[in-house]
Design a protein around this motif. Structure first.
Motif, short mmCIF file in Angstrom:
data_model
loop_
_atom_site.label_atom_id
_atom_site.label_comp_id
_atom_site.label_asym_id
_atom_site.label_seq_id
_atom_site.Cartn_x
_atom_site.Cartn_y
_atom_site.Cartn_z
N PRO A 73 0.67 -0.74 -0.08
CA PRO A 73 -0.02 -0.18 -0.35
C PRO A 73 0.90 1.24 -0.11
CG PRO A 73 -0.72 -1.77 1.45
CD PRO A 73 0.29 -1.98 0.74
N ALA A 74 1.58 1.13 0.82
CA ALA A 74 3.22 2.33 0.47
C ALA A 74 3.28 2.63 -0.54
CB ALA A 74 3.79 2.37 1.56
N GLN A 115 1.89 1.59 -3.79
CA GLN A 115 0.65 2.15 -4.33
C GLN A 115 0.88 3.74 -4.51
OE1 GLN A 115 -2.20 0.01 -3.39
NE2 GLN A 115 -2.42 -0.07 -4.99
N GLN A 116 1.02 4.07 -3.29
CA GLN A 116 1.25 6.22 -2.75
C GLN A 116 2.05 6.53 -2.68
OE1 GLN A 116 -2.53 6.82 -3.00
NE2 GLN A 116 -2.84 4.57 -2.54
N PRO A 130 1.76 10.68 -4.67
CA PRO A 130 1.67 11.58 -3.67
C PRO A 130 2.43 12.03 -2.15
CG PRO A 130 -0.09 9.95 -3.55
CD PRO A 130 0.65 9.58 -4.33
N CYS A 131 2.83 11.56 -1.49
CA CYS A 131 4.07 11.52 -0.50
C CYS A 131 5.01 12.19 -1.52
CB CYS A 131 4.70 9.97 -0.24
SG CYS A 131 3.15 8.94 1.01
N GLY A 187 3.74 15.71 -1.66
CA GLY A 187 3.36 15.91 -1.02
C GLY A 187 4.86 16.77 0.08
N ILE A 193 -8.44 20.50 -9.93
CA ILE A 193 -9.75 20.26 -9.37
C ILE A 193 -10.50 20.18 -9.68
CG2 ILE A 193 -10.60 20.48 -7.27
CD1 ILE A 193 -7.94 19.27 -6.45
N LEU A 242 -10.22 17.47 -12.31
CA LEU A 242 -10.32 16.37 -12.13
C LEU A 242 -11.62 15.80 -11.74
CD1 LEU A 242 -7.06 16.05 -10.61
CD2 LEU A 242 -7.46 14.35 -12.51
N LEU A 256 -2.67 16.85 -17.34
CA LEU A 256 -2.89 17.99 -15.99
C LEU A 256 -1.09 18.57 -15.92
CD1 LEU A 256 -4.34 15.70 -12.99
CD2 LEU A 256 -5.35 17.68 -14.67
N ARG A 277 -4.40 14.49 -8.70
CA ARG A 277 -4.25 13.26 -8.60
C ARG A 277 -4.88 12.30 -7.15
NH1 ARG A 277 -5.70 10.81 -12.99
NH2 ARG A 277 -5.09 8.96 -12.32
N ALA A 278 -4.04 13.52 -6.37
CA ALA A 278 -4.11 12.63 -5.09
C ALA A 278 -5.26 12.88 -4.29
CB ALA A 278 -3.36 12.64 -4.31
N ILE A 279 -5.52 13.79 -4.53
CA ILE A 279 -7.76 14.13 -4.38
C ILE A 279 -8.69 14.21 -5.01
CG2 ILE A 279 -8.69 16.49 -3.42
CD1 ILE A 279 -5.94 17.47 -2.99
N GLY A 297 -6.60 1.14 -4.78
CA GLY A 297 -5.77 1.83 -4.22
C GLY A 297 -4.94 2.81 -5.15
N ASP A 298 -4.78 2.58 -5.92
CA ASP A 298 -4.42 2.92 -7.42
C ASP A 298 -5.28 5.06 -7.76
OD1 ASP A 298 -6.80 2.59 -8.69
OD2 ASP A 298 -5.86 2.05 -10.39
N LEU A 319 -6.07 6.97 1.38
CA LEU A 319 -4.63 6.10 1.87
C LEU A 319 -3.94 7.36 0.72
CD1 LEU A 319 -4.64 2.39 1.24
CD2 LEU A 319 -4.50 3.87 3.36
N SER A 320 -4.33 7.92 -0.23
CA SER A 320 -3.67 8.71 -1.27
C SER A 320 -3.65 10.37 -0.40
CB SER A 320 -3.84 8.75 -2.67
OG SER A 320 -5.74 9.38 -2.63
N GLY A 371 -1.19 10.19 2.57
CA GLY A 371 0.32 9.68 1.83
C GLY A 371 0.15 11.96 1.71
N LEU A 372 -0.22 12.39 1.29
CA LEU A 372 -0.16 13.69 0.84
C LEU A 372 -0.05 14.70 2.09
CD1 LEU A 372 -0.42 15.60 -1.51
CD2 LEU A 372 -2.87 16.18 -1.46
N VAL A 404 0.57 6.15 5.19
CA VAL A 404 0.15 5.14 4.81
C VAL A 404 -0.64 3.44 5.88
CG1 VAL A 404 -0.36 3.95 2.04
CG2 VAL A 404 0.01 6.42 2.51
#
Lengths: 229, 258
Positions: free
Chosen positions: A151-152, A154-155, A158-159, A162, A184, A187, A198, B177-179, B191-192, B197-198, B201-202, B241
């Motif tokens: 799961p980590a 996959q993200q 964003p990490c 961020g 926003i 999307l 984008l 995209r994370a939002i 999870g994609d 979760l996204s 992470g953000l 996450v």
């Protein structure tokens, strides 16, 4: 005498052409070795459907990333690829931490170091990963959907963004509003819009909005500070 | 032995890897020399290198994961080469799929390619499909950067805010995209898409980064650690996450765009 920038472009061109030749030799070598050449019909049919997207995107990428990566950084980045998820974040954070602007010669040096190190580390990790994978299946276990830390992975994006974005948003919150709102909205209507589409939209909106704000005097304080030394 | 992973194939991959490494080292050495001439401290250059290396580890591992995904159909070597040079995850997968579909192989990368001709066709399409930037770079880059340099040289504040705007534009595409971004509908991967979760992470990585910046500002002794702050915030964001993923009941781990 030629300047550092001029020499960088000369070397950059030489390396890029060399890279192009070597990469194109890869399918040639495979075809000779396996004695199997693609049929023109299938090749062009397969190529057409990706080229129609990748060729224009390739040109847009060069135009939008080149100003941010510096000269040598751009030549190197386009050879090794993975620009948006690797080379750009490395350059951004290096410039942010060092305090140099990418348009200065110091910034050019810092961005080159960032991109070169990232390319080396990535290339080595992928090569080691491939070796480990063929021998033990270790990396596969680490990153496969059944891995506990999957799961980590996959993200990651964003990490990653961020961590880089935090200081940018904090320092330049005025600049961040317009592109954020537009992205926003895009999307909200079309959630599947990929990052490749984008990015140009968001960058253009950010540039236009910032230019307008500059003309309206939003950044006058910064200007005064600069003028007063 | 599988023809896709023969020693010959590995040798070709090895040559390309060596080429990429030599080129990177060449530019690295030039930059460090120039940096010394310009009076940039070696500590600053070392920190840049260290930060860049730390930043590259996790994304590089995710690239290895893509090699794994593609290796089922194409063997290890071709995806390895393609993702070491020019490649990007989204390009390579669609190139391979498109080439196989053109030959009437509707399963595409979901099943192993056993016909050498199909394999070389994929190799050709993946390679020729991705070289566009390398074809135009030698012609346009110098002119492009001169023009940008001139525009930026006119006014320092304008140049600073415009380059910050370009960076922010890129970052916001990913943040957006994370939002609100949807995942791959066909693959139906959990999870994609954007969800709890996204956002974790953000927000996690943003919060850690702001916290570190604050601490470093307050305690000047910690200035040296500045280059670790960003990569560390990324890893801690990934840690958050995992924490949320395992501590929160599954019913709460919502994906609002899937």
């Amino acid at each position: 005498m030629k300047s550092y920038f001029d020499k960088t472009h000369t070397w950059g061109r030489i390396w890029t052409v060399a890279a192009l030749i070597i990469f194109l030799m890869m399918p040639v070598a495979f075809s000779i070795h396996l004695n199997a050449w693609p049929k023109a019909e299938y090749f062009f049919k397969g190529l057409a459907s990706v080229a129609i997207i990748f060729y224009p995107t390739g040109i847009i990428e060069v135009i939008s990333y080149a100003p941010l990566l510096g000269a040598a950084g751009t030549y190197l980045s386009f050879v090794t690829g993975n620009i948006a998820n690797l080379k750009l974040p490395c350059t951004m954070s290096a410039l942010e931490t060092s305090g140099y602007s990418v348009s200065s010669e110091e910034g050019e040096v810092i961005s080159t170091i960032a991109v070169a190190v990232s390319s080396i580390v990535t290339t080595v990790i992928i090569a080691v990963g491939v070796l480990l994978m063929s021998v033990t299946g270790f990396v596969e276990r680490l990153t496969s959907p059944s891995s506990p830390i999957y799961p980590a992975f996959q993200q990651i994006l964003p990490c990653l963004f961020g961590a880089i974005g935090a200081t940018y948003f904090y320092k330049h919150w005025k600049i961040s509003i317009a592109p954020f709102v537009v992205v926003i909205i895009v999307l909200a209507f079309s959630g599947g819009t990929q990052v490749g589409v984008l990015i140009p939209v968001s960058v253009v909106v950010a540039l236009i909005a910032t230019h307008v704000m500059y003309k309206k005097g939003v950044f006058d304080k910064e200007q005064q500070r600069l003028e007063n030394g | 032995m599988d023809f896709k992973s023969s020693p010959f194939m590995y040798a070709v991959g090895g040559i390309i890897v060596i080429f990429v490494l030599v080129q990177s080292i060449f530019f690295l050495v030039r930059a460090v020399r120039r940096g010394k001439e310009l009076g940039i401290s070696s500590e600053k250059m070392k920190n840049t290198a260290l930060q860049s290396a730390l930043f590259s580890i996790a994304p590089a591992l995710s690239i290895v994961a893509t090699v794994i995904v593609l290796s089922g159909a194409l063997g290890v070597v071709l995806p390895w080469i393609r993702l070491t040079v020019i490649g990007a995850i989204q390009y390579e997968t669609s190139s391979a799929q498109s080439a196989l579909n053109a030959m009437g192989n509707s399963a595409g990368i979901a099943s192993a390619v056993t016909d050498p001709e199909q394999f070389t066709t994929v190799a050709w399409v993946m390679t020729v499909g991705s070289v566009m930037p390398l074809v135009i770079l030698p012609f346009v880059l110098k002119k492009l950067q001169k023009r940008i340099g001139k525009a930026l040289g006119k006014n320092k504040v304008w140049a600073d805010v415009m380059s910050a705007a370009a960076f922010i534009g890129i970052i916001i595409a990913f943040v957006g995209r994370a939002i609100l971004g949807t995942g791959d509908n066909e693959a139906n991967i959990i999870g994609d898409g954007a969800g709890v979760l996204s956002i974790t992470g953000l927000i996690g990585s943003v919060a850690f980064m702001l916290l570190f910046s604050y601490i470093i500002k307050k305690v000047p002794k910690l200035q040296k650690l500045e280059s670790f702050a960003m990569p560390l915030s990324m890893f801690l964001g990934m840690g958050m996450v995992l924490l949320v993923n395992y501590l929160l009941p599954a019913a709460y781990i919502i994906e609002w765009r899937y």
